[in-house]
Design a protein around this motif. Structure first.
Motif, PDB file in Angstrom:
ATOM      1  N   MET A   1      76.080  40.829  48.276  1.00  0.00           N
ATOM      2  CA  MET A   1      76.244  39.432  48.610  1.00  0.00           C
ATOM      3  C   MET A   1      76.551  39.280  50.092  1.00  0.00           C
ATOM      4  O   MET A   1      77.025  40.195  50.733  1.00  0.00           O
ATOM      5  CB  MET A   1      77.401  38.841  47.804  1.00  0.00           C
ATOM      6  CG  MET A   1      77.033  38.410  46.426  1.00  0.00           C
ATOM      7  SD  MET A   1      78.345  37.413  45.759  1.00  0.00           S
ATOM      8  CE  MET A   1      77.827  37.425  44.081  1.00  0.00           C
ATOM      9  N   SER A   2      76.339  38.084  50.562  1.00  0.00           N
ATOM     10  CA  SER A   2      76.591  37.846  51.975  1.00  0.00           C
ATOM     11  C   SER A   2      78.084  37.682  52.225  1.00  0.00           C
ATOM     12  O   SER A   2      78.869  37.411  51.307  1.00  0.00           O
ATOM     13  CB  SER A   2      75.850  36.590  52.424  1.00  0.00           C
ATOM     14  OG  SER A   2      76.431  35.454  51.830  1.00  0.00           O
ATOM     15  N   ILE A   3      78.415  37.839  53.469  1.00  0.00           N
ATOM     16  CA  ILE A   3      79.820  37.759  53.852  1.00  0.00           C
ATOM     17  C   ILE A   3      80.370  36.338  53.667  1.00  0.00           C
ATOM     18  O   ILE A   3      81.527  36.159  53.283  1.00  0.00           O
ATOM     19  CB  ILE A   3      80.006  38.265  55.302  1.00  0.00           C
ATOM     20  CG1 ILE A   3      81.482  38.437  55.617  1.00  0.00           C
ATOM     21  CG2 ILE A   3      79.343  37.343  56.295  1.00  0.00           C
ATOM     22  CD1 ILE A   3      81.729  39.186  56.883  1.00  0.00           C
ATOM     23  N   LEU A  79      87.836  40.948  47.707  1.00  0.00           N
ATOM     24  CA  LEU A  79      88.272  41.442  49.005  1.00  0.00           C
ATOM     25  C   LEU A  79      87.551  42.746  49.352  1.00  0.00           C
ATOM     26  O   LEU A  79      87.128  42.932  50.493  1.00  0.00           O
ATOM     27  CB  LEU A  79      89.782  41.645  49.021  1.00  0.00           C
ATOM     28  CG  LEU A  79      90.396  42.069  50.344  1.00  0.00           C
ATOM     29  CD1 LEU A  79      90.138  41.000  51.417  1.00  0.00           C
ATOM     30  CD2 LEU A  79      91.873  42.317  50.193  1.00  0.00           C
ATOM     31  N   VAL A  80      87.396  43.609  48.362  1.00  0.00           N
ATOM     32  CA  VAL A  80      86.650  44.852  48.584  1.00  0.00           C
ATOM     33  C   VAL A  80      85.207  44.526  48.951  1.00  0.00           C
ATOM     34  O   VAL A  80      84.640  45.106  49.896  1.00  0.00           O
ATOM     35  CB  VAL A  80      86.727  45.761  47.342  1.00  0.00           C
ATOM     36  CG1 VAL A  80      85.728  46.903  47.435  1.00  0.00           C
ATOM     37  CG2 VAL A  80      88.129  46.294  47.173  1.00  0.00           C
ATOM     38  N   ASN A  81      84.603  43.592  48.207  1.00  0.00           N
ATOM     39  CA  ASN A  81      83.220  43.198  48.510  1.00  0.00           C
ATOM     40  C   ASN A  81      83.110  42.554  49.885  1.00  0.00           C
ATOM     41  O   ASN A  81      82.131  42.770  50.606  1.00  0.00           O
ATOM     42  CB  ASN A  81      82.690  42.238  47.449  1.00  0.00           C
ATOM     43  CG  ASN A  81      82.446  42.922  46.135  1.00  0.00           C
ATOM     44  OD1 ASN A  81      82.417  44.156  46.059  1.00  0.00           O
ATOM     45  ND2 ASN A  81      82.285  42.142  45.096  1.00  0.00           N
ATOM     46  N   HIS A  84      83.270  45.271  52.513  1.00  0.00           N
ATOM     47  CA  HIS A  84      81.998  46.000  52.530  1.00  0.00           C
ATOM     48  C   HIS A  84      80.923  45.192  53.265  1.00  0.00           C
ATOM     49  O   HIS A  84      80.188  45.731  54.102  1.00  0.00           O
ATOM     50  CB  HIS A  84      81.546  46.306  51.101  1.00  0.00           C
ATOM     51  CG  HIS A  84      80.239  47.009  51.028  1.00  0.00           C
ATOM     52  ND1 HIS A  84      80.081  48.329  51.402  1.00  0.00           N
ATOM     53  CD2 HIS A  84      79.008  46.579  50.631  1.00  0.00           C
ATOM     54  CE1 HIS A  84      78.813  48.669  51.243  1.00  0.00           C
ATOM     55  NE2 HIS A  84      78.143  47.629  50.764  1.00  0.00           N
ATOM     56  N   ALA A  85      80.838  43.893  52.970  1.00  0.00           N
ATOM     57  CA  ALA A  85      79.853  43.041  53.634  1.00  0.00           C
ATOM     58  C   ALA A  85      80.146  42.916  55.129  1.00  0.00           C
ATOM     59  O   ALA A  85      79.222  42.867  55.952  1.00  0.00           O
ATOM     60  CB  ALA A  85      79.829  41.658  52.984  1.00  0.00           C
ATOM     61  N   LEU A  86      81.421  42.883  55.480  1.00  0.00           N
ATOM     62  CA  LEU A  86      81.793  42.794  56.906  1.00  0.00           C
ATOM     63  C   LEU A  86      81.376  44.058  57.647  1.00  0.00           C
ATOM     64  O   LEU A  86      80.812  43.967  58.755  1.00  0.00           O
ATOM     65  CB  LEU A  86      83.300  42.562  57.024  1.00  0.00           C
ATOM     66  CG  LEU A  86      83.857  42.407  58.436  1.00  0.00           C
ATOM     67  CD1 LEU A  86      83.262  41.164  59.101  1.00  0.00           C
ATOM     68  CD2 LEU A  86      85.357  42.314  58.397  1.00  0.00           C
ATOM     69  N   LEU A  90      78.666  44.261  60.680  1.00  0.00           N
ATOM     70  CA  LEU A  90      79.013  44.788  61.995  1.00  0.00           C
ATOM     71  C   LEU A  90      78.111  45.962  62.412  1.00  0.00           C
ATOM     72  O   LEU A  90      77.932  46.203  63.601  1.00  0.00           O
ATOM     73  CB  LEU A  90      80.478  45.200  62.046  1.00  0.00           C
ATOM     74  CG  LEU A  90      81.479  44.043  62.004  1.00  0.00           C
ATOM     75  CD1 LEU A  90      82.902  44.578  61.944  1.00  0.00           C
ATOM     76  CD2 LEU A  90      81.310  43.134  63.202  1.00  0.00           C
ATOM     77  N   LYS A  91      77.583  46.683  61.446  1.00  0.00           N
ATOM     78  CA  LYS A  91      76.698  47.802  61.757  1.00  0.00           C
ATOM     79  C   LYS A  91      75.384  47.322  62.360  1.00  0.00           C
ATOM     80  O   LYS A  91      74.770  47.989  63.178  1.00  0.00           O
ATOM     81  CB  LYS A  91      76.404  48.621  60.504  1.00  0.00           C
ATOM     82  CG  LYS A  91      77.384  49.705  60.254  1.00  0.00           C
ATOM     83  CD  LYS A  91      76.894  50.569  59.129  1.00  0.00           C
ATOM     84  CE  LYS A  91      77.800  51.777  58.923  1.00  0.00           C
ATOM     85  NZ  LYS A  91      77.332  52.617  57.822  1.00  0.00           N
ATOM     86  N   GLN A  92      74.933  46.162  61.926  1.00  0.00           N
ATOM     87  CA  GLN A  92      73.625  45.659  62.384  1.00  0.00           C
ATOM     88  C   GLN A  92      73.645  45.184  63.787  1.00  0.00           C
ATOM     89  O   GLN A  92      74.386  44.935  64.530  1.00  0.00           O
ATOM     90  CB  GLN A  92      73.151  44.538  61.481  1.00  0.00           C
ATOM     91  CG  GLN A  92      72.851  45.004  60.106  1.00  0.00           C
ATOM     92  CD  GLN A  92      72.427  43.849  59.211  1.00  0.00           C
ATOM     93  OE1 GLN A  92      72.433  42.701  59.627  1.00  0.00           O
ATOM     94  NE2 GLN A  92      72.053  44.162  57.988  1.00  0.00           N
TER      95      GLN A  92
END
Length: 92
Positions: A1-3, A79-81, A84-86, A90-92
């Motif tokens: 899912m999106s952030i 919160l975990v999801n 993970h989305a954050l 940030l990697k992109q």
């Protein structure tokens, strides 16, 4: 899912948790009041009345605490999801 979707879920869950906390606070005051009135009652019928009210309020508190626990586990999951989305964002 999106952030943004995860942030929205966290926001909605936190609002629901706030509502549950307010209910618990109010019911705690009621239970304390019924307990005090039970101790101060002079005749047996009023003692029994306040004891029943105190017990009923305690049962409601238990029910709301189950909902509170469920909501906390849902918040932890989202919160975990969100984290993970954050990280993925940030990697992109």
């Amino acid at each position: 899912m999106s952030i943004t979707r995860e942030a929205a879920y966290l926001y909605l869950c936190s609002k629901e948790l706030t509502k549950l906390n307010k209910k618990l606070h109010r019911l705690g005051k009621e239970a304390h009041s019924h307990g005090q009135r039970h101790l101060q009652a002079t005749d047996e019928s009023s003692r029994n009345k306040y004891q029943k009210r105190h017990h009923k309020t305690g049962e409601e508190i238990k029910k709301i605490m189950k909902e509170h626990h469920t909501m906390l586990s849902r918040i932890k999951h989202h919160l975990v999801n969100y984290n993970h989305a954050l990280r993925k964002e940030l990697k992109q």
